[in-house]
Design a protein around this motif. Structure first.
Motif, mmCIF file in Angstrom:
data_model
loop_
_atom_site.group_PDB
_atom_site.id
_atom_site.type_symbol
_atom_site.label_atom_id
_atom_site.label_comp_id
_atom_site.label_asym_id
_atom_site.label_seq_id
_atom_site.Cartn_x
_atom_site.Cartn_y
_atom_site.Cartn_z
ATOM 1 N N GLU A 20 -7.327 -6.156 1.065
ATOM 2 C CA GLU A 20 -7.185 -5.839 -0.350
ATOM 3 C C GLU A 20 -5.842 -6.303 -0.879
ATOM 4 O O GLU A 20 -5.715 -6.735 -2.030
ATOM 5 N N THR A 21 -4.814 -6.196 -0.021
ATOM 6 C CA THR A 21 -3.497 -6.683 -0.442
ATOM 7 C C THR A 21 -3.543 -8.183 -0.729
ATOM 8 O O THR A 21 -2.965 -8.664 -1.707
ATOM 9 N N GLU A 45 0.817 -1.202 0.000
ATOM 10 C CA GLU A 45 0.000 0.000 0.000
ATOM 11 C C GLU A 45 0.858 1.264 0.000
ATOM 12 O O GLU A 45 0.540 2.253 -0.661
ATOM 13 N N ARG A 61 -9.114 -3.376 6.189
ATOM 14 C CA ARG A 61 -9.407 -3.421 4.756
ATOM 15 C C ARG A 61 -8.149 -3.382 3.899
ATOM 16 O O ARG A 61 -8.053 -4.135 2.922
ATOM 17 N N THR A 108 -13.270 -11.419 -5.246
ATOM 18 C CA THR A 108 -13.712 -10.125 -4.740
ATOM 19 C C THR A 108 -14.167 -10.286 -3.293
ATOM 20 O O THR A 108 -14.488 -11.378 -2.837
ATOM 21 N N LEU A 167 -5.978 -9.825 -1.791
ATOM 22 C CA LEU A 167 -6.772 -10.105 -2.987
ATOM 23 C C LEU A 167 -6.081 -9.670 -4.270
ATOM 24 O O LEU A 167 -6.610 -9.906 -5.361
ATOM 25 N N THR A 168 -4.930 -9.015 -4.134
ATOM 26 C CA THR A 168 -4.218 -8.549 -5.317
ATOM 27 C C THR A 168 -3.825 -9.739 -6.201
ATOM 28 O O THR A 168 -3.345 -10.765 -5.711
#
Length: 704
Positions: free
Chosen positions: A556-557, A463, A552, A565, A559-560
């Motif tokens: 999200e990392t 991030e 979060r 989703t 899910l990269t």
């Protein structure tokens, strides 16, 4: 040596048998023409007397005292007593086996006769005895036909008043379903003597019955303790059969115990016990002397023994058949058993001679009873000898078992000592092994925590990398623009237009730098908050939506570069008072578990996290995915340590175990994972809700 006394006992029994035969041959007064003259008999010195001889007899008629007194009774015939109608005749005409009849005997007593008593023990037909017109003894109810006759109930002994020096005895007999007659004579004697003998015989037979039952019960207990000792069961059955013989025979014991039972039923039971006793003897020989019984002799013997109770049903048609069948069965049994003991003796089996003697005495006693020779109780003497043999064997068996038990106890004591040493040694090894496993587990748990922290750091680095890269590019471009403007100013070629463009680009770069630095600061702030939660060892009150927002970036990392989703639908206001760092670890572990196991390779899918409050003041956090679901092999042990289907991929199987431990222990809640309808899994976390009305405290200080 323990069998040395048995020959002496056998010799004693034989002497008693001979004395009984001698007593039977002794001269006694006999009745003649219906009168027995005892005026010269001394009841005190000469004892009791059987009322034998020729009695008056009315066949097919029940004559009462009144008919005899008024002369309305027809003239009587003469019939010998004792005797059965099956082998008696009147004037050359055979008597029928069944029917009714009346006996009468006048007994002339000596002057000054003492108080007398009479006893009679015939149970299997109905009879009624009247003396001087008064009923004295009875068996059942005497009637003129089968419908009005029964053999239920008995009175076998009674006192008699001498009267006027004469006894007028009338015996009414009704035999239906059994042979008639008086197979046993009435016994008359001094009242004290008759009742004394009755009580002595009753006591002896009761003691004998107790001996039978005691030995039988002991043998049965031994068999239950050691079922492989089948000889114990055989001896228990034999003892029980001998006991039943005692209570179904014509004896004082039977009169006292079963006086109100049917004589016919008792007779059938008594006949049935004959094969039970001798079949037990054959079974005992087969077990005591294996291979010594001759098959060619056994089967005819068994057939002859079992035929006795069957033949007893036809004694009315063929009176001699029962005696013949019993004699044949006894002779075959003795021959079979003595042959087996002879073979066993040649094989030097210790019990051969004692058992041969016991079976011989038992067989001779049965033969004596069958042919009505010998003394009173000859059958019981044979049974008693057999029981003494069994008692000797029982004592020997118990002594052998005691020796075995002592040897077993010694072996067990030695084995127990060895076992204690082995247990102590194994305990030390197990303790060391458990300590090593616990240390290894702690290391694995620590490595799992470090791995979780590594994933968090990796997410933060990813991030931070984007805004930092943007800031670096912007700063580099701005530096280039400043250098170009300085050169133009030195050269005097900087125009108003160029200055305006330079200022605009500088303003835009400054704005971009500010935004990227703020973004980086926010990410670092989130990381610092997560670290504060992980290191804080005190619970605090927080909003679940805020915790989800902080997690979060990490999610999200993860899910990269994955076709998966995620959606988080947690409304604000769900307050918890617990350890946010531990809850963050649990949620992170569940997300990682769903990605690693629910979406293998490039499988696409969706993960959804929701939360809601329940009416009973709990907060439910639900994480659902539409992946491949839970493998059947691991469902029963899903939360156990080291349970994993990804061992080949280097996974430890401690993630869900750590999550379960945190939820059920530190967080004070519960967790479950089940298959989701339609595919995938559904994880449910239940945590106690905090007071929803109290304000939230300020966040804790950030670590520096």
């Amino acid at each position: 040596m323990r069998w040395a006394g048995l020959p002496l006992i056998g010799l004693l029994l034989f002497s008693l048998l001979w004395s009984g035969i001698s007593a039977a041959l002794e001269s006694r007064p006999l009745a003649r023409d219906g009168v027995l003259d005892l005026r010269g008999w001394d009841f005190g010195r000469q004892g009791q007397l059987s009322l034998q001889g020729d009695w008056d007899f009315w066949p097919d008629r029940l004559v009462g005292p009144q008919e005899i007194a008024d002369g309305s009774a027809p003239p009587p015939d003469r019939l010998a007593v004792p005797g059965r109608w099956t082998n008696q005749t009147i004037n050359g005409r055979p008597l029928t086996a069944e029917g009714i009849g009346t006996y009468r005997l006048r007994v002339l007593l000596p002057p000054g006769a003492p108080a007398l008593a009479m006893r009679h023990n015939q149970r299997f037909v109905a009879w009624n005895i009247l003396i001087n017109g008064a009923p004295v003894l009875r068996a059942g109810h005497v009637g003129p036909d089968a419908d009005s006759t029964d053999s239920v109930g008995q009175r076998a002994i009674a006192a008699i008043a001498p009267g006027k020096g004469e006894l007028d005895i009338i015996v009414q007999v009704a035999a239906f379903g059994g042979y008639g007659g008086m197979p046993r004579a009435l016994l008359l004697g001094n009242a004290d003597s008759v009742y004394g003998d009755w009580q002595v015989e009753l006591a002896l037979r009761a003691a004998f019955l107790s001996l039978c039952l005691s030995i039988g019960i002991l043998y049965l207990i031994l068999f239950l303790l050691r079922p492989r000792d089948r000889i114990c069961l055989v001896f228990a059955v034999m003892s029980g059969a001998i006991a039943l013989v005692q209570v179904t025979s014509n004896t004082p014991l039977s009169s006292e115990l079963l006086g109100d039972q049917s004589g016919k039923l008792l007779g059938l039971l008594n006949n049935t016990m004959f094969p039970a006793v001798w079949l037990s003897c054959l079974a005992g020989a087969a077990l005591l002397f294996p291979g010594c019984l001759r098959r060619a002799m056994v089967w005819p013997t068994v057939a002859a023994i079992c035929a006795v109770p069957v033949v007893s049903l036809f004694t009315l048609q063929v009176p001699w058949l029962l005696t013949a069948a019993a004699t044949l069965g006894l002779l075959l049994s003795m021959a079979t058993l003595l042959t087996a003991t002879f073979i066993a003796f040649r094989r030097q089996i210790a019990l051969a001679l004692p058992m041969a003697l016991a079976w011989t005495v038992l067989g001779l006693a049965n033969l004596a009873l069958t042919h009505r020779v010998g003394f009173n109780g000859v059958m019981e003497a044979g049974y008693c000898f057999m029981l003494l043999m069994q008692a000797s064997m029982l004592i020997d068996h118990l002594r052998h078992m005691l020796d075995q038990a002592q040897q077993s106890n010694a072996r067990l004591a030695a084995m127990n000592g060895d076992l204690e040493d082995q247990v102590q040694d194994r305990t030390r090894h197990l303790t060391d092994t458990v300590d090593r496993l616990r240390l290894a587990q702690e290391r694995l748990v620590q490595s799992e925590k470090l791995a979780s922290l590594g994933r968090l750091v990796a997410g933060v680095a990813h991030e931070v990398n984007t805004p930092v890269g943007t800031a670096l590019t912007t700063a580099t471009h701005l530096s280039t623009q400043v250098r170009d403007a300085e050169q133009s100013m030195r050269a005097g070629t900087l125009t108003r237009r160029q200055l305006a463009d330079f200022l605009a680009e500088t303003r835009e770069a400054a704005s971009l730098l500010t935004a990227t630095v703020e973004r980086t600061a926010a990410i670092v702030q989130s990381f610092k908050q997560a670290m504060a939660d992980r290191t804080d060892d005190r619970p605090r009150r927080f909003d679940l939506a805020d915790l989800a927002r902080e997690l979060r970036p990490t999610m999200e990392t993860r899910l990269t570069n994955r076709p998966v989703t995620a959606a988080v639908e947690i409304p604000p206001g769900l307050l918890l008072e617990t350890y946010p760092g531990a809850l963050a670890q649990v949620l992170g572990q569940l997300i990682s578990n769903a990605l690693d196991h629910g979406f293998p390779a490039d499988r696409s899918g969706h993960i959804q996290i929701t939360a809601s409050a329940t009416a009973d003041d709990w907060v439910e956090i639900r994480l659902e995915d539409d992946g491949v679901g839970i493998a059947d092999a691991i469902k029963p042990r899903l939360f156990e340590p080291f349970a994993t289907t990804g061992r080949a991929a280097g996974r430890t199987g401690l993630g869900l175990h750590m999550a379960y431990t945190l939820v059920t222990g530190l967080l004070g809640g519960s967790i479950s994972i089940i298959d989701r309808p339609g595919g995938g899994t559904s994880a449910l976390i239940r945590l106690p809700a905090a007071d929803q009305e109290a304000p939230l405290p300020p966040p804790p200080a950030m670590p520096t």
